[in-house]
Structure formats: structure tokens, C-alpha cells
Design an enzyme around this catalytic site. Structure first.
Site, PDB file in Angstrom:
ATOM      1  N   GLU A  74       0.811  -1.225   0.000  1.00 52.10           N
ATOM      2  CA  GLU A  74       0.000   0.000   0.000  1.00 52.10           C
ATOM      3  C   GLU A  74       0.842   1.272   0.000  1.00 52.10           C
ATOM      4  OE1 GLU A  74      -2.509  -3.241   1.915  1.00 52.10           O
ATOM      5  OE2 GLU A  74      -0.455  -2.479   2.204  1.00 52.10           O
ATOM      6  N   PHE A 136     -11.865  -6.716  13.943  1.00 54.51           N
ATOM      7  CA  PHE A 136     -10.736  -7.223  13.159  1.00 54.51           C
ATOM      8  C   PHE A 136     -10.362  -6.215  12.075  1.00 54.51           C
ATOM      9  CE2 PHE A 136      -9.214  -9.757   9.461  1.00 54.51           C
ATOM     10  CZ  PHE A 136      -7.997 -10.162  10.008  1.00 54.51           C
ATOM     11  N   GLN A 137      -9.094  -5.887  12.015  1.00 54.81           N
ATOM     12  CA  GLN A 137      -8.518  -4.934  11.060  1.00 54.81           C
ATOM     13  C   GLN A 137      -9.180  -3.558  11.146  1.00 54.81           C
ATOM     14  OE1 GLN A 137      -8.279  -6.741   7.105  1.00 54.81           O
ATOM     15  NE2 GLN A 137      -6.262  -7.561   7.637  1.00 54.81           N
ATOM     16  N   LYS A 186     -17.547  -0.271   5.449  1.00 54.71           N
ATOM     17  CA  LYS A 186     -17.974  -1.389   4.605  1.00 54.71           C
ATOM     18  C   LYS A 186     -19.500  -1.448   4.512  1.00 54.71           C
ATOM     19  CE  LYS A 186     -17.166  -6.341   3.869  1.00 54.71           C
ATOM     20  NZ  LYS A 186     -16.464  -7.551   4.360  1.00 54.71           N
ATOM     21  N   MET A 502      24.244   8.713   2.844  1.00 52.11           N
ATOM     22  CA  MET A 502      24.231  10.008   3.524  1.00 52.11           C
ATOM     23  C   MET A 502      24.500   9.850   5.008  1.00 52.11           C
ATOM     24  SD  MET A 502      24.080  13.228   2.983  1.00 52.11           S
ATOM     25  CE  MET A 502      23.159  13.714   1.519  1.00 52.11           C
TER      26      MET A 502
END
Length: 606
Positions: A74, A136-137, A186, A502
Site C-alpha cells: 500500500e 478485526f482490522q 464497509k 548520507m
């Protein structure tokens, strides 16, 4: 700044083309979401499905207007959307599911927010009745991203989807551009609703000021016309505003020196004689010195950030400050301003030009001869350069310089973060806007590969080079699979110094060469972990390696001839190469070092 429409304007040119917008249609919230995204004129989405957003992926499959590119992570989807927006000036779009899918977008959202990139991120959320139950999630992505987005929305009612999407795209593109998050439950995606695209947007309190105040424009013109040592300090806002052409007119009319920040490279062609290059920590000596000696600094879409100013209290100590920006919060935030101008930069400069001409007609043009003689002396005495490596490995500066010369000014260059980023900003000549893409404000490792992917999708006919380091590359190289499967033939110049370069440079300069945890074992010695040429082949890319300077040009040309798959060139460069000039963090720009132990000679107390 690319869209200067008022807050109550129609959400976009495509709104009027939605033939059925007058008569609401019954559909699911998921279908409404896809239809709404189509109505904004979006043509590509970078995303990754999951449980909460899954209802939206079903109607997405039927869309004939949207190209969905399945990323492997993602975060890469967010950076790809950002690269697309960088290259095209349009709003980039990414989509993810709830919980860990959404939280993986935090970094690209913060990145886009720092660099003022127009982006819309759409995330799924657990059902409305489950929000707050630690389902959940579940993650409060609206709360998490509130500090790093321009605005965000939580949608729990399917009827709100068209309006919210229209508002999100409008907010992302207007005023100071930035990322907007839309979190959709959802349950809203699964509910039945009636789709109706809004004919106008009502956003109380959101009215970006685009037209500058005439009195401030006149005062700015008066100061610029009288200045003996003027500098135009140009930031990324010029590019976001699409103001490069009027900037060139202002440069020619004013006779001022111009410095272009890391985010503004290409806003004024590097070939323009008044362009001194990049200011700041790794800027040119001429750019840094000009700001320090200026009697007037005209900041255009710049933030006076610490990487440019060094020790703020000693920055441009004798200069009056004109600061123009579309975001009023930036003006006076870091440096006291004499003339504040709020407005879209294209309009600001357009209004400033006739006022400046009037001042010149009334009082004549100032004699800037002594100023330019001083600047030219700095440029001649302290040009950008580099020395041969002591270990026989490639000089990274040479690799990047030759890449820029062979690929040319019409190519798009997308850098990761670190030494290679600075060398790419220094040794490639940029002649037009939107050809230099990098993570400026946040400094995000892993940015280059997915952002180059997004840029190539947005500008398929241009040659796109990801200039990456071996550290950055290993954070997001999985997106090479995305590029191969979706026929996105980016080219990767991997500046492989087998180190976190760096960080190693700072350890060399400030930590007595104690190289704690900066060796990556990717190219120096008998082991290559990983072997980038084999890794490229495993992903279905062409993998090439260069270890000798005599092979640099031929290998770049070979990569340019390969256009049916991505190409990765593993350039084995010296780990001891450093980025110069340099102003150490927290130190005055007066203390810039041209090379290690070498400081330019000018009178600091003058």
C-alpha cells in the site's frame, strides 16, 4: 495551486458529462463510489484490495474508464499516486483496505502533505456498527492521518459518497494542493443508495485566496525595482501553480538572481543565465552566497525550511523579505516578512509584472552590474564539481551527470532520498517543470521506484529514470513486479555504494568515521547481498551492471534501447564519495564548505 476555482464551483469539468446526474439511480454504495471516482475524470488508481474495501472492487472490475494497477504494498500505491500527480499535475488516486492496509498509507500521505501534492486516498473501514469495538482490522485512520492530510472524511452513509468524493478531489487540487483521505465504512459500500452527482459544492470556510491584494503587489514592485542585490527564492509552489512561464518573464524583467529549491528544480531552466541553482544545505556556493548577501529576497511558494536557511537567525541578514504563497499559514511562520502576499503564484506574478514595468518606467531600472559581477565571481570560483575516487570505483557524480546528458531534459528523473538525490539535483540540468520528482520535505526512503512507476503511467511517452540508492531500492523494489506485469517500462539507475550513503557521510564528518550499521553488503567485495542483476532478472526486468567508467555511456544507451520491460543498472560506485558543497545542520549558511575543510572566501562581516 493548479486549480484556482472557488470553493463553491463545480467539482470538475467532468461533472457536466455525467449524463444521468439529474435523475438519481439506485445502486450499491460500492457502485456509487466507483461511479463517483469516474465522474472526477480519474483514469488510473493504484491499489490493493482487502476485506473492508472488497465491495468496491467488484464494480471496479466492470469499469471501462478506470485502470486499476495492483501494487504489491500500500505504501507503494501512495507513492505511485504521488509520482503520477508530480508528473501530470492531476490528482493521484490510491485505494487500500482497513487497518494495516490503511496505516501503510500514512507515510505517503505525510510525504504528499509536506510537498503539497494533490492526492486522494480511499480506504475501506469496518462496518459502521463495529467502529470503536476493536473489530478485526479496525484502525482509526481518520484520527491517525489528521495531522498529515489536508483534510479527511469518514463516510458511514452511502448517500454521502458522491458529495464526499467530489469535495475530496476539489480540496486536494485547489488552494495549496495536498492529500485528502476518504475512509468509507464497509456497511456504506454494501448498502443500497441513489447515486446523484452534486452540481455544486458547498464548503463553508474553505475559500482559498487566489487573487493577491493590489496594495501588496505595488509595494513588492516598488521594493524589487529599487533593490541593488535582489534574489528570487523559488519554491515548489511555482510548479504546483503552473507559473513557470510567468516566472521566466519576471526573471527577465527584474534582472534578479534566481535560486530554485529542491522542489523547484526545473521551474526556471538551468540554462537561464540568472539561475544560480539550488540553495541550502547542498546548494551551490553562488546560490547560498547570493541569499546571504541579498538586500531583497522575494520568496515565491517557498517555506523558509531549515534545509535552505541553515541557522535561521543568520539567514539573509540584510535582506527585506517579500513572501508570496497561496497558504497564509506559511507566511511569517519561520521568517519575519516585510511584504506578505497571499494568492496563487501565477496570479501574483501576472499582477506583479505590469506594476514592476511601471516602476521601471517611472524611476528607471537599477544598476545591478556590481551584483552580477560578484555573483559571476562566485560561480567561476566555486563551480559544482567532484574529484576522482581513490578506490577505483565509479564516481557517482559522473554516472548521474552522464545519465542526465544522455537522457536529456525531456526525460523525467525520480530520486530516492540521500546522496544520490542530492547529486541528481546538482548534476542533471533541468529545463522544464515536472521533470524532477523527489521526496523533499519528508525525505522518504523507498519513494523512487513506485513514484517513477506512477510518473510513467501518467506520462507514458516520456523516458522515466528512477535514480535510487541501494538502501532506498531495497524498501520498495517489489514494485518491479507491478511494472513488469502492467507493462510500465521504467529505467532504474541504481547508485550502489553498498552503504546508507548520507548517514555514512555524516558518520565520516561528525562521528570520527565510526560506521555504525551503515554497511549494506550490496556491492563491494566478493558477496553481493542481494545481487541486483539477478534480482532484476527474477522480477522479469533487464539487469545490467557497470563497474568501470568506460562502460557508463554504453550501458545507459543500451538501457535506453530497451522499452518492452523495466531495466535496472547496478552502478558500483565509491562509498567514500561525498556530497559537496555542504552546510552542516544547525550551522549558519555563512559557514558553507565547498569541499571538506575548504570554505569559500568572502567577508562574513561585510
Amino acid at each position: 495551486m493548479t486549480n484556482t476555482a472557488s470553493a463553491n464551483a463545480r467539482p470538475g469539468p467532468s461533472a457536466a458529462t455525467v449524463a444521468d446526474s439529474v435523475r438519481p439511480q439506485e445502486m450499491t454504495g460500492a457502485q456509487s463510489l466507483i461511479k463517483s471516482i469516474e465522474a472526477t475524470g480519474t483514469d488510473v488508481i493504484f491499489g490493493l484490495p482487502g476485506g473492508a474495501i472488497l465491495p468496491a472492487y467488484d464494480p471496479l472490475m466492470d469499469s471501462t474508464k478506470l485502470r486499476h494497477i495492483l501494487v504489491r504494498h500500500e505504501q507503494a500505491g501512495g507513492h505511485a499516486a504521488s509520482g503520477y500527480a508530480h508528473a501530470t499535475g492531476r490528482v493521484g488516486v490510491t485505494i487500500a483496505t482497513s487497518g494495516p492496509g490503511a496505516t501503510n498509507l500514512v507515510t505517503p500521505l505525510a510525504d504528499a502533505n509536506m510537498d503539497s501534492i494533490p492526492m486522494v486516498a480511499i480506504t475501506g473501514q469496518v462496518g459502521a456498527s463495529m467502529i470503536g469495538t476493536d473489530a478485526f482490522q479496525e484502525a482509526d485512520i481518520v484520527g491517525i492521518t489528521l495531522p498529515v492530510t489536508k483534510h479527511n472524511f469518514l463516510v458511514t452513509d452511502a448517500a454521502d459518497i458522491p458529495r464526499v468524493i467530489a469535495e475530496a478531489f476539489h480540496i486536494a487540487a485547489t488552494g495549496r494542493p495536498g492529500p485528502v483521505l476518504v475512509d468509507v465504512a464497509k456497511s456504506a459500500l454494501q448498502a443500497t443508495t441513489k447515486f446523484s452527482w452534486p452540481n455544486e459544492l458547498v464548503l463553508p470556510g474553505y475559500r482559498p485566496v487566489t487573487k493577491p491584494h493590489g496594495k501588496q503587489i505595488r509595494e513588492a514592485a516598488r521594493l524589487l525595482a529599487a533593490a541593488k542585490r535582489p534574489v528570487l527564492y523559488v519554491g515548489g509552489g511555482i510548479i504546483r501553480s503552473g507559473a513557470s512561464q510567468v516566472l521566466r518573464k519576471l526573471t527577465d524583467e527584474s534582472g534578479a538572481a534566481v535560486v530554485t529549491t529542491l522542489m523547484a528544480r526545473g521551474a526556471l531552466p538551468d540554462s537561464h543565465p540568472q539561475n544560480l541553482g539550488m540553495p541550502g544545505m547542498h546548494g551551490t556556493v553562488a546560490a547560498v552566497a547570493a541569499l546571504q548577501k541579498a538586500d531583497l529576497v522575494v520568496a515565491l511558494g517557498a517555506r523558509f525550511d531549515d534545509r535552505v536557511t541553515g541557522k535561521l537567525s543568520s539567514f539573509a541578514p540584510r535582506a527585506a523579505i517579500i513572501h508570496a504563497d497561496i497558504d497564509p499559514a506559511e507566511i511569517g511562520k519561520n521568517r519575519e516578512v516585510d511584504v506578505p502576499i497571499v494568492g496563487d503564484l501565477k496570479e501574483v506574478i501576472t499582477d506583479l509584472l505590469p506594476e514592476l514595468a511601471r516602476e521601471h518606467e517611472l524611476h528607471g531600472k537599477p544598476d545591478l552590474g556590481a551584483w552580477w559581477r560578484q555573483i559571476d565571481d562566485w560561480r567561476e570560483t566555486y563551480p559544482l564539481g567532484y574529484t576522482p575516487t581513490a578506490d577505483g570505483l565509479l564516481a557517482p557524480q559522473h554516472v548521474i551527470e552522464r545519465l542526465g546528458q544522455l537522457a536529456g531534459p525531456d526525460a523525467i528523473y525520480v530520486a530516492g532520498v540521500g546522496q544520490h538525490q542530492m547529486w541528481a539535483s546538482q548534476f542533471i540540468r533541468y529545463e522544464r517543470p515536472n521533470t524532477w520528482i523527489n521526496s523533499g520535505g519528508l525525505g522518504t526512503m523507498g519513494f523512487s521506484i513506485p513514484a517513477a512507476m506512477g510518473a510513467k503511467v501518467g506520462e507514458p511517452d516520456r523516458e522515466v529514470w528512477a535514480i535510487d540508492g541501494d538502501g532506498c531500492f531495497q524498501m520498495t523494489n517489489q514494485e518491479l513486479a507491478t511494472c513488469v506485469i502492467n507493462e510500465i517500462p521504467i529505467k532504474v539507475a541504481l547508485i550502489n555504494n553498498s552503504s546508507l550513503g548520507m548517514v555514512r557521510q555524516w558518520q565520516t564528518l561528525f562521528y570520527d568515521k565510526r560506521y555504525s550499521n551503515t554497511d549494506l553488503h550490496t556491492g563491494h567485495g566478493t558477496r553481493r547481498i542481494p545481487d541486483f542483476v539477478k534480482l532484476a532478472a527474477a522480477y522479469g526486468c533487464a539487469g545490467l551492471r557497470v563497474e568501470h567508467a568506460s562502460d557508463v555511456d554504453a550501458t545507459i544507451k543500451r538501457a535506453q534501447e530497451i522499452n518492452d520491460q523495466p531495466v535496472v543498472i547496478d552502478f558500483n560506485v565509491s562509498r567514500d564519495a561525498m556530497v559537496w558543497p555542504m552546510v552542516a545542520a544547525g550551522v549558519s549558511n555563512d559557514d558553507i564548505q565547498y569541499a571538506r575543510g575548504i570554505s569559500p572566501a568572502w567577508d562574513r562581516e561585510e
